[in-house]
Design a protein around this motif. Structure first.
Motif, PDB file in Angstrom:
ATOM      1  N   LEU A   5       3.145  68.791 -46.314  1.00 13.84           N
ATOM      2  CA  LEU A   5       3.061  67.519 -45.605  1.00 13.84           C
ATOM      3  C   LEU A   5       4.425  67.197 -45.016  1.00 13.84           C
ATOM      4  N   TYR A   6       4.431  66.708 -43.787  1.00 12.35           N
ATOM      5  CA  TYR A   6       5.666  66.279 -43.132  1.00 12.35           C
ATOM      6  C   TYR A   6       5.598  64.773 -42.942  1.00 12.35           C
ATOM      7  N   ILE A   7       6.697  64.090 -43.283  1.00 13.29           N
ATOM      8  CA  ILE A   7       6.808  62.653 -43.061  1.00 13.29           C
ATOM      9  C   ILE A   7       7.973  62.443 -42.106  1.00 13.29           C
ATOM     10  N   GLY A   8       7.710  61.745 -41.016  1.00  9.43           N
ATOM     11  CA  GLY A   8       8.753  61.468 -40.029  1.00  9.43           C
ATOM     12  C   GLY A   8       8.723  60.016 -39.591  1.00  9.43           C
ATOM     13  N   GLU A   9       9.767  59.595 -38.879  1.00 10.83           N
ATOM     14  CA  GLU A   9       9.818  58.218 -38.382  1.00 10.83           C
ATOM     15  C   GLU A   9       8.809  57.990 -37.257  1.00 10.83           C
ATOM     16  N   GLU A  10       8.777  58.928 -36.323  1.00  9.05           N
ATOM     17  CA  GLU A  10       7.870  58.840 -35.182  1.00  9.05           C
ATOM     18  C   GLU A  10       7.305  60.235 -34.917  1.00  9.05           C
ATOM     19  N   ARG A  11       6.102  60.288 -34.410  1.00  8.90           N
ATOM     20  CA  ARG A  11       5.398  61.554 -34.192  1.00  8.90           C
ATOM     21  C   ARG A  11       6.146  62.482 -33.235  1.00  8.90           C
ATOM     22  N   LYS A  12       6.545  61.975 -32.084  1.00  3.06           N
ATOM     23  CA  LYS A  12       7.135  62.833 -31.043  1.00  3.06           C
ATOM     24  C   LYS A  12       8.423  63.531 -31.512  1.00  3.06           C
ATOM     25  N   PRO A  13       9.411  62.795 -32.068  1.00  2.00           N
ATOM     26  CA  PRO A  13      10.617  63.498 -32.550  1.00  2.00           C
ATOM     27  C   PRO A  13      10.332  64.471 -33.694  1.00  2.00           C
ATOM     28  N   LEU A  14       9.374  64.120 -34.558  1.00  2.00           N
ATOM     29  CA  LEU A  14       9.012  65.022 -35.658  1.00  2.00           C
ATOM     30  C   LEU A  14       8.474  66.335 -35.103  1.00  2.00           C
ATOM     31  N   GLU A  30       2.588  62.300 -41.823  1.00  2.00           N
ATOM     32  CA  GLU A  30       2.583  60.855 -42.032  1.00  2.00           C
ATOM     33  C   GLU A  30       3.822  60.274 -41.369  1.00  2.00           C
ATOM     34  N   LEU A  31       3.805  58.963 -41.139  1.00  2.00           N
ATOM     35  CA  LEU A  31       4.968  58.267 -40.578  1.00  2.00           C
ATOM     36  C   LEU A  31       5.552  57.312 -41.606  1.00  2.00           C
ATOM     37  N   LEU A  32       6.868  57.236 -41.638  1.00  2.00           N
ATOM     38  CA  LEU A  32       7.608  56.298 -42.477  1.00  2.00           C
ATOM     39  C   LEU A  32       8.733  55.749 -41.621  1.00  2.00           C
ATOM     40  N   ASN A  33       8.671  54.455 -41.336  1.00  2.00           N
ATOM     41  CA  ASN A  33       9.719  53.839 -40.519  1.00  2.00           C
ATOM     42  C   ASN A  33       9.902  52.386 -40.934  1.00  2.00           C
ATOM     43  N   GLU A  34      10.612  51.614 -40.122  1.00  2.00           N
ATOM     44  CA  GLU A  34      10.932  50.233 -40.479  1.00  2.00           C
ATOM     45  C   GLU A  34       9.692  49.345 -40.562  1.00  2.00           C
ATOM     46  N   HIS A  35       8.550  49.830 -40.063  1.00  2.00           N
ATOM     47  CA  HIS A  35       7.311  49.048 -40.113  1.00  2.00           C
ATOM     48  C   HIS A  35       6.457  49.379 -41.334  1.00  2.00           C
ATOM     49  N   SER A  36       6.860  50.362 -42.115  1.00  2.00           N
ATOM     50  CA  SER A  36       6.081  50.770 -43.288  1.00  2.00           C
ATOM     51  C   SER A  36       6.135  49.681 -44.359  1.00  2.00           C
ATOM     52  N   THR A  37       4.974  49.387 -44.928  1.00  2.00           N
ATOM     53  CA  THR A  37       4.870  48.346 -45.949  1.00  2.00           C
ATOM     54  C   THR A  37       5.104  48.957 -47.336  1.00  2.00           C
ATOM     55  N   PRO A  38       5.377  48.116 -48.336  1.00  2.00           N
ATOM     56  CA  PRO A  38       5.524  48.630 -49.703  1.00  2.00           C
ATOM     57  C   PRO A  38       4.288  49.403 -50.179  1.00  2.00           C
ATOM     58  N   ASP A  39       3.089  48.955 -49.804  1.00  2.00           N
ATOM     59  CA  ASP A  39       1.870  49.673 -50.192  1.00  2.00           C
ATOM     60  C   ASP A  39       1.798  51.046 -49.536  1.00  2.00           C
ATOM     61  N   GLU A  40       2.218  51.143 -48.276  1.00  2.00           N
ATOM     62  CA  GLU A  40       2.235  52.444 -47.600  1.00  2.00           C
ATOM     63  C   GLU A  40       3.231  53.392 -48.260  1.00  2.00           C
ATOM     64  N   ILE A  41       4.365  52.856 -48.675  1.00  2.00           N
ATOM     65  CA  ILE A  41       5.378  53.685 -49.342  1.00  2.00           C
ATOM     66  C   ILE A  41       4.847  54.184 -50.686  1.00  2.00           C
ATOM     67  N   LYS A  52       4.133  69.634 -51.552  1.00  2.00           N
ATOM     68  CA  LYS A  52       5.515  69.798 -51.119  1.00  2.00           C
ATOM     69  C   LYS A  52       5.669  69.001 -49.836  1.00  2.00           C
ATOM     70  N   VAL A  53       6.580  68.036 -49.844  1.00  2.00           N
ATOM     71  CA  VAL A  53       6.726  67.120 -48.716  1.00  2.00           C
ATOM     72  C   VAL A  53       8.123  67.251 -48.113  1.00  2.00           C
ATOM     73  N   ALA A  54       8.176  67.290 -46.792  1.00  2.00           N
ATOM     74  CA  ALA A  54       9.457  67.287 -46.072  1.00  2.00           C
ATOM     75  C   ALA A  54       9.585  65.950 -45.357  1.00  2.00           C
ATOM     76  N   LEU A  55      10.647  65.221 -45.668  1.00  2.00           N
ATOM     77  CA  LEU A  55      10.936  63.935 -45.025  1.00  2.00           C
ATOM     78  C   LEU A  55      12.054  64.152 -44.017  1.00  2.00           C
ATOM     79  N   VAL A  56      11.813  63.780 -42.768  1.00  2.00           N
ATOM     80  CA  VAL A  56      12.832  63.897 -41.726  1.00  2.00           C
ATOM     81  C   VAL A  56      12.922  62.578 -40.968  1.00  2.00           C
ATOM     82  N   THR A  57      14.069  62.348 -40.349  1.00  2.00           N
ATOM     83  CA  THR A  57      14.239  61.158 -39.527  1.00  2.00           C
ATOM     84  C   THR A  57      14.493  61.579 -38.087  1.00  2.00           C
ATOM     85  N   ASP A  58      14.409  60.605 -37.179  1.00  2.00           N
ATOM     86  CA  ASP A  58      14.614  60.903 -35.757  1.00  2.00           C
ATOM     87  C   ASP A  58      16.024  61.424 -35.503  1.00  2.00           C
ATOM     88  N   CYS A  59      16.980  60.865 -36.171  1.00  2.00           N
ATOM     89  CA  CYS A  59      18.364  61.345 -36.138  1.00  2.00           C
ATOM     90  C   CYS A  59      19.028  60.804 -37.389  1.00  2.00           C
TER      91      CYS A  59
END
Length: 194
Positions: A5-14, A30-41, A52-59
């Motif tokens: 599973l890949y988790i990124g801030e936004e789909r396009k940069p991921l 999945e997406l994780l960004n400033e709009h993610s709620t505590p329940d989503e986290i 196995k999860v890879a978390l990446v950010t836009d930069c």
């Protein structure tokens, strides 16, 4: 490459990063960004338990003034192992690109959203003898520069934007010079005040 599973801030940069790394576009992301709620986290943390999860950010670096810290915290609370692959962060990249020898500095992070708190914070920079590095969201870049012009016009500035992208740019000088050369576009940035 081994992630389920890949988790990124936004789909396009991921997807751009995965393509650059020659990793097939995943069906599972999945997406994780400033709009993610505590329940989503919490839900994302549960996914990390079985995959196995890879978390990446836009930069930048996940968890360092970028989304990710809350997910790491939630995983640790659930006793899910977390590790990181060391690499460049936007802060160290910025510092290396300023052309200044910074032996010490204050990283002030994101400015407060509340107008009064923001004004107080920016005004406090006028008293500092130490260089200060701040950041804010791309949509507040112009406002941040205008507030600096209003409250700390006598300082020098280095504005770094869109690191490692084709649109990367550094503006150096007085706040008036920086504002004059800034194109008004929303950009990810760090600002050095000295």
């Amino acid at each position: 490459r081994e992630a389920d599973l890949y988790i990124g801030e936004e789909r396009k940069p991921l997807f751009r990063l995965l393509k650059e790394l020659e990793i097939p576009t995943p069906l599972n992301f999945e997406l994780l960004n400033e709009h993610s709620t505590p329940d989503e986290i919490k839900r994302l943390a549960q996914l990390c338990r079985d995959q196995k999860v890879a978390l990446v950010t836009d930069c930048g670096t996940p968890g360092f003034s970028d989304p990710g810290a809350e997910l790491v915290k939630a995983c640790r609370q659930l006793k899910i192992p977390v590790t990181a692959y060391p690499g460049p962060s936007s802060l160290t990249y910025f510092i290396s690109m300023t052309g200044l020898k910074l032996t010490e500095f204050l990283f002030s992070g994101f400015l407060p959203r509340d107008s009064d708190e923001r004004t107080r914070k920016i005004q406090s920079f006028s008293k500092s003898k130490m260089p200060i590095i701040i950041m804010d969201t791309p949509y507040r870049l112009k406002k941040t520069l205008q507030e600096c012009q209003q409250w700390i016009p006598d300082k020098k500035f280095i504005l770094g934007m869109d690191f490692t992208k084709d649109s990367e740019k550094f503006l150096i000088g007085s706040i008036g010079e920086v504002l004059k050369n800034y194109d008004g576009e929303k950009r990810e940035f760090l600002l050095l005040i000295y």
